[in-house]
Design a protein around this motif. Structure first.
Motif: not given
Length: 444
Positions: A142-160
């Motif tokens: 569960m924490t692995i997939v939460l880490g995956i989702l966190a990375a995906q959201i961070v990437n989307m928010l930072l990619a202008r």
């Protein structure tokens, strides 16, 4: 006797290694379009594969020593070491302007990934009661997939906005760096929290038995102690006749979790979604959708792993993914694009998250006897990362040579072949103590 609340606490602290594992493993997929432009490797499939695979080479190196080091010095110190490595990698990967140094920092993160991936489920399995062990080990997934989702959201928010030239310039110069730097905060938190968890009781019993042998047997006791910590003797024991069958099972399960192909969706989302007709902005949105599905069906796995059992879920995963990849490859072959392609990718992620994701680590933590669990987990984790490294490195070349259709058809064949093997060899382990499983699985 620990309270259930305290057991949950120490398991969650250990599982923070899984959070960082998931983030560090997937963040590079979102950073990929931008650091490739920065380093000028966009036209070289080899260098692209190298950048994506360097962390996995670190995983291979770490896997060679993680389990033996855990048997020698304990589970807890190695979890702390992984936290230090994650922190150094997060800072260095975003800091360096040289492609070689970038890869060195990714290599360090890879060692952290494999230490966390090997030690966290093993530690959780050893501190958890049998009746909730599967659910506790699944918390790591569960924490692995939460880490995956966190990375995906961070990437989307930072990619202008990629359609605006000034924003694209920021992405290439700074955006990808902040994607890696964002990992620093949870890595530091894991480092601090790892100092407050106890050592595994299984490890403490093994060390106590080793000390008793040493104190009570003179020269023979010293020999027994040396054998207890000797890598060579442990490998020989693991390869002996009575352990060979479960070792083969563990290696196949570990390699199949990677060669089933689902992880290329996380690491090569750009190629997969662009090939399905989406632009870069649409790619990031679809990546987050897959991450949400990943989390939802991992939650489902927390409840089904103790009810349906490990064997049922791993067979469901192998057969289900085989059918989905066969369909996905056919859709690529006839030129289909749009929503159906996203639906198939989300279906593959969902099946994986509910089955092979958590069940693999649970089975590997359960099937080996206490005496050889450390080196056995290290061996299987090494095999898993060999599978991951070859999968990740080969995908750009396979995709260029065979197209997306041929690539996913190959993954489909692997899934169906693994289904047959697991149907014949994989036992059910739910609700059984580790000692009971050893009696059932290890034949004299």
């Amino acid at each position: 006797m620990r309270s259930k609340g305290y057991t949950y606490f120490i398991c969650m602290v250990s599982a923070m290694g899984g959070l960082l594992f998931g983030y560090d493993w997937v963040v590079i997929g979102g950073a990929k379009p931008f650091y490739e432009l920065y380093f000028g490797i966009g036209s070289s499939p080899f260098l692209q594969g190298l950048a994506m695979s360097t962390a996995l080479v670190g995983c291979l190196v770490g896997a060679m020593v993680a389990g033996v080091a855990a048997d020698r010095w304990g589970r807890k110190p190695l979890l702390t070491v992984s936290a230090v490595l994650f922190t150094l990698s997060a800072v260095g990967t975003g800091l360096f302007n040289d492609f070689a140094l970038f890869n060195i920092a990714r290599f360090v993160g890879g060692v952290g990934i494999v230490v966390a991936s090997a030690l966290a489920p093993m530690y959780i399995a050893e501190v958890s009661p049998a009746e909730i062990r599967g659910r506790m080990v699944s918390l790591n997934q569960m924490t692995i997939v939460l880490g995956i989702l966190a990375a995906q959201i961070v990437n989307m928010l930072l990619a202008r906005d990629t359609s605006v030239a000034a924003c694209q310039t920021w992405n290439v110069e700074w955006g990808w760096r902040w994607m890696f730097w964002a990992e620093t905060l949870p890595a530091a938190l894991f480092l601090v929290m790892s100092l407050f968890i106890p050592e595994s009781p299984v490890y403490l019993r093994l060390r106590e038995a080793s000390a008793d042998n040493s104190n009570g047997g003179g020269a023979s006791g010293q020999k027994a102690q040396q054998q207890e910590v000797s890598l060579f003797s442990r490998l020989l024991l693991l390869a002996s006749g009575k352990y060979r069958r479960i070792l083969l099972l563990g290696v196949v399960i570990a390699v199949f979790q990677q060669w089933c192909g689902t992880n290329v969706i996380f690491n090569y989302a750009q190629e997969i979604f662009v090939g399905a007709g989406f632009d870069v902005d649409g790619m990031f949105i679809n990546i987050v959708i897959t991450g949400i599905a990943n989390v939802i069906f991992t939650i489902v796995a927390l409840y089904t792993i103790e009810k349906w059992g490990r064997r049922t879920l791993i067979l469901l995963g192998a057969g289900g993914l085989g059918i989905i990849y066969l369909t996905l490859g056919t859709c690529y072959a006839i030129g289909m694009t749009g929503f159906l392609m996203v639906a198939l990718v989300v279906a593959a992620i969902s099946v994986y998250a509910m089955t092979l994701g958590p069940v693999t680590w649970t089975l590997l933590a359960e099937i080996f006897p206490n005496r050889i669990r450390g080196v056995a987990m290290a061996t299987c984790t090494f095999a898993l990362w060999v599978g991951c490294c070859t999968l990740t490195f080969s995908f750009p070349s396979m995709n260029a040579a065979l197209g997306s259709s041929g690539t996913f058809w190959i993954y489909s064949v692997i899934c169906f072949g693994s289904f047959i093997f697991l149907w014949k060899r994989c036992p059910e382990t739910k609700g059984k103590s580790l000692e009971k499983l050893e009696q059932e699985l290890v034949k004299p």
